[in-house]
Design an enzyme around this catalytic site. Structure first.
Site, PDB file in Angstrom:
ATOM      1  N   VAL A  99       0.833  -1.192   0.000  1.00  0.00           N
ATOM      2  CA  VAL A  99       0.000   0.000   0.000  1.00  0.00           C
ATOM      3  C   VAL A  99       0.872   1.248   0.000  1.00  0.00           C
ATOM      4  O   VAL A  99       2.047   1.221   0.362  1.00  0.00           O
ATOM      5  CB  VAL A  99      -0.952   0.016   1.220  1.00  0.00           C
ATOM      6  CG1 VAL A  99      -1.742  -1.285   1.313  1.00  0.00           C
ATOM      7  CG2 VAL A  99      -0.190   0.253   2.527  1.00  0.00           C
ATOM      8  N   SER A 100       0.282   2.357  -0.424  1.00  0.00           N
ATOM      9  CA  SER A 100       0.919   3.674  -0.411  1.00  0.00           C
ATOM     10  C   SER A 100       2.248   3.648  -1.171  1.00  0.00           C
ATOM     11  O   SER A 100       2.296   3.223  -2.316  1.00  0.00           O
ATOM     12  CB  SER A 100       1.079   4.144   1.042  1.00  0.00           C
ATOM     13  OG  SER A 100       1.422   5.506   1.100  1.00  0.00           O
TER      14      SER A 100
END
Length: 708
Positions: A300-301
């Protein structure tokens, strides 16, 4: 727990072959497992029994991760590597996942969901440094192999860290999902990580988080200053700390994709050392390889962005599919592509770089916090933001001609308009953004990434900014021994974090914590606005006050930063691989009109009918699920993490069973409402196999069309 060390090195295999007399040609059609030549030093091995300690929870179990009481050290000044690891896993898990009662933990996600008991997972862990071309800042990689890994049906999941976190930074996201599936999980800190260097003492973190001041010991990061240079710096700027992401003098993001690919290669090496067919001469054949192993690039991110870049750069066919959440992607700008939500205006000024929109948020958001439209409804606005500082920022911006309005309310409203209209920040993000400003998200990103993109070092003090511990008045003070001992476990790699703050050395009255700093130009406590405007100018190459090109040293710095940004742009070409991106519409850190939305459009334009990418945009979801544990957030916002897990499940079904991925769509998650009752399936509708026409995200005539 058992610990041993594997001898590695580029010459190791050749020596072993000469001793055994075994040659590659003695094993027709098969390759011997070879030590990757990018490894540095030793591979550190630990085995966990799944009872007293484990891969996923460090022995804390699901209830321990949910506990508000963090694990402690027996000796706060000398924590053991095992204690540092336990606290690192605790902090990294809770930073990304809402573990509060009723928020979905234990029912929709968490170690105990789909597992047994407390969700402990037995297995083995391998940790190493790899050479990324910077002797001062090696990249950390790690492989976790759960005991239920099946070498006859091997699978692997990448888990590059989110943000600037250390190697355990994706333990609660890609790590948990992959371990539960029985896959090997390959992690990397991407060259960012929590590595700190104390300029006064020379102390730095070893690979296990313990500290060393020995210049001959391999550490995560060491500032590139000789003794004389360090002494001179300390005399002028005492008690400062350097951080790996900001001060390595390199641009790690340019190589994030390569770091992920290297972690996969390290994963294959470790798996074959464990399970590869023996030759009879003490060697292993590479029986687990890209041809028979399912490899999912995930996280994620920043970790999601790294996995996307890895898929774009994968020329060896290592990666089979991609599933990421809220990825930090910086798509190559393409003016032919536009974005339109519902019947709203057409957005053509998309695909701004991370540093561009983040410096804009750093400059304008403090004033926008007090706009009448959001100030009373934005969760934690009054708690995290000093009203007087917000007003001072508005006053200073107005005096510089950067916002208009005769009153503070009018000035704040104009600041909010600038962000929404001129920078294409979605209105759905407006209520989330004040809390992020209050914890210095944009300010920290602006400083760290400007340094990284330009390849600047700690002694450059870009825009007069440095890092140090500060006291209650904002003055610089030494970092305590206990704080420094815990940095590996407590820091997120991008100050302000774990007692280390941003310091504005050129503040009115002297070096001061940026959050408390007064600018010389205004004479006001305005969050060091002069420093933030300096970063804004370097991000664009234009003086934000005069709208003219920078000159002199500032122009050179901006040019270096621009080259760094060009090096991190994403091509949009995933090679036709099946891929899923999920993003929350209210993301206030990585605005969707500059990340996921234009990336989807660029991919469709580049790959056309061959594109395997699906984009799911979730309503009432934002970037930091951990905030959903708090009042104001819990009533309004849903866990994007739940949809990230579903994205991985959908990709798994696509790769294993050939099940088609659902079309791109808006997912209409339903807020919990007043009192935030426990989440139910009614709040979290699944990604639809056949979404209604009014929910479909389309790319037509070079336009990304998003339903309201």
């Amino acid at each position: 727990m058992t610990i041993r060390t594997l001898l590695i090195g580029p010459a190791g295999l050749a020596v072993a072959l000469s001793l055994t007399g075994c040659k590659l040609e003695d094993i027709p059609g098969k390759a011997l497992n070879q030590t990757p030549d990018f490894l540095i030093g030793e591979v550190h091995y630990r085995a966990y029994d799944g009872v007293t300690n484990d891969l996923l929870t460090a022995g804390l179990g699901a209830s321990g991760l949910a506990s508000a009481t963090a694990p402690t050290f027996a000796d706060s000044l000398n924590p053991s590597p095992a204690e540092l690891r336990r606290l690192a896993i605790y902090n990294n898990y809770r930073a990304l996942v809402d573990t509060s009662p009723g928020g979905g933990y234990g029912s929709f996600f968490g170690p105990q969901v789909g597992g047994e008991g407390e969700g402990l997972i037995a297995g083995e862990e391998f940790l190493a440094f790899i050479d990324a071309g910077n002797d001062q800042a090696p990249v950390t990689v790690m492989v976790q192999i759960p005991h239920h890994f099946d070498p006859d049906q091997p699978c692997m999941v990448t888990a590059p860290s989110s943000g600037s976190r250390g190697v355990y930074g994706a333990i609660g996201t890609a790590g948990e999902w992959g371990l539960k599936k029985g896959c090997a999980v390959v992690y990397t800190d991407k060259g960012t990580g929590t590595g700190s260097f104390n300029l006064e003492t020379g102390a730095a973190q070893r690979i296990d988080g313990s500290l060393s001041s020995d210049p001959e010991v391999d550490v995560q990061f060491r500032a590139n200053l000789d003794e004389a240079g360090r002494a001179a710096f300390n005399a002028a700027y005492p008690n400062r700390v350097a951080f790996k992401h900001a001060h390595s003098g390199s641009n790690p993001e340019a190589d994030w994709g390569q770091h992920v690919l290297a972690s996969i290669e390290f994963g294959f090496y470790v798996l074959n050392e464990q399970f590869g067919q023996q030759t009879g001469h003490g060697q292993r054949v590479m029986t687990i390889n890209p041809d028979n192993t399912l490899v999912i690039a995930s996280s994620v991110s920043n970790g999601g962005g790294a996995s996307v870049r890895a898929a774009e750069q994968d020329e060896r066919g290592l990666i089979d599919g991609v599933a990421v959440s809220e990825p930090n992607v910086n798509p190559l700008p393409d003016s032919a592509i536009t974005i339109r939500q519902g019947n709203g205006g057409v957005i053509s000024a998309h695909s701004r770089s991370l540093l561009d929109y983040t410096t804009a948020l750093a400059v304008y958001q403090g004033c926008a916090n007090r706009a009448p439209a959001i100030r009373d409804d934005a969760p934690f606005n009054a708690v995290l933001n000093d009203v007087s500082v917000n007003e001072n920022i508005c006053t200073a911006l107005a005096a510089k001609g950067l916002v208009t309005g005769a009153t503070l309310d009018e000035q704040a409203t104009d600041a909010l308009r600038i962000l929404n209209e001129e920078f294409a920040v979605q209105p759905e993000q407006n209520l989330v953004a004040p809390s992020h400003f209050g914890v210095s998200v944009a300010q920290s990103i602006a400083m760290t990434y400007a340094n990284a993109y330009g390849g600047f070092a700690v002694e450059d003090r870009l825009c007069g900014l440095s890092l140090a511990a500060t006291d209650g008045s904002g003055a610089v003070m030494p970092l305590t021994d206990a704080q420094e001992a815990a940095l590996f476990s407590a820091s997120n790699g991008i100050p302000p974090t774990a007692g280390v703050n941003q310091v504005y050395d050129e503040a009115s009255g002297g070096a001061t914590n940026l959050k408390q700093a007064s600018s010389n130009s205004s004479g006001l406590a305005d969050f060091g606005l002069d420093a933030l405007l300096c970063l804004r100018g370097l991000a664009t190459g234009v003086d934000p006050l005069t709208d003219t090109a920078l000159s002199g040293t500032a122009a050179d710095q901006a040019s270096a930063i621009a080259a760094g940004i060009a090096a991190i742009r994403s091509s949009g070409d995933l090679g036709g691989r099946p891929a899923v991106i999920v993003t929350g519409r209210a993301d206030a850190i990585l605005p969707i009109n500059h990340t996921s939305r234009p990336y989807f459009g660029l991919n469709r334009k580049v790959e056309g009918a061959d594109s395997g990418l699906r984009y799911y945009e979730v309503l009432n979801a934002h970037h930091l699920d951990a905030f959903n544990a708090f009042p104001g957030f819990n009533e309004r916002y849903l866990p994007l993490h739940h949809y990230y897990i579903q994205a991985l499940d959908l990709l798994w079904a696509r790769l294993n069973d050939g099940t088609e991925l659902p079309p791109s769509q808006v997912v209409r998650a339903v807020p919990r409402g007043a009192g935030a009752p426990a989440l139910s399936e009614a709040n979290l509708p699944l990604v639809a196999e056949e979404p209604a026409p009014e929910d479909r995200i389309l790319f037509s005539d070079n336009q990304v069309r998003i339903p309201d």
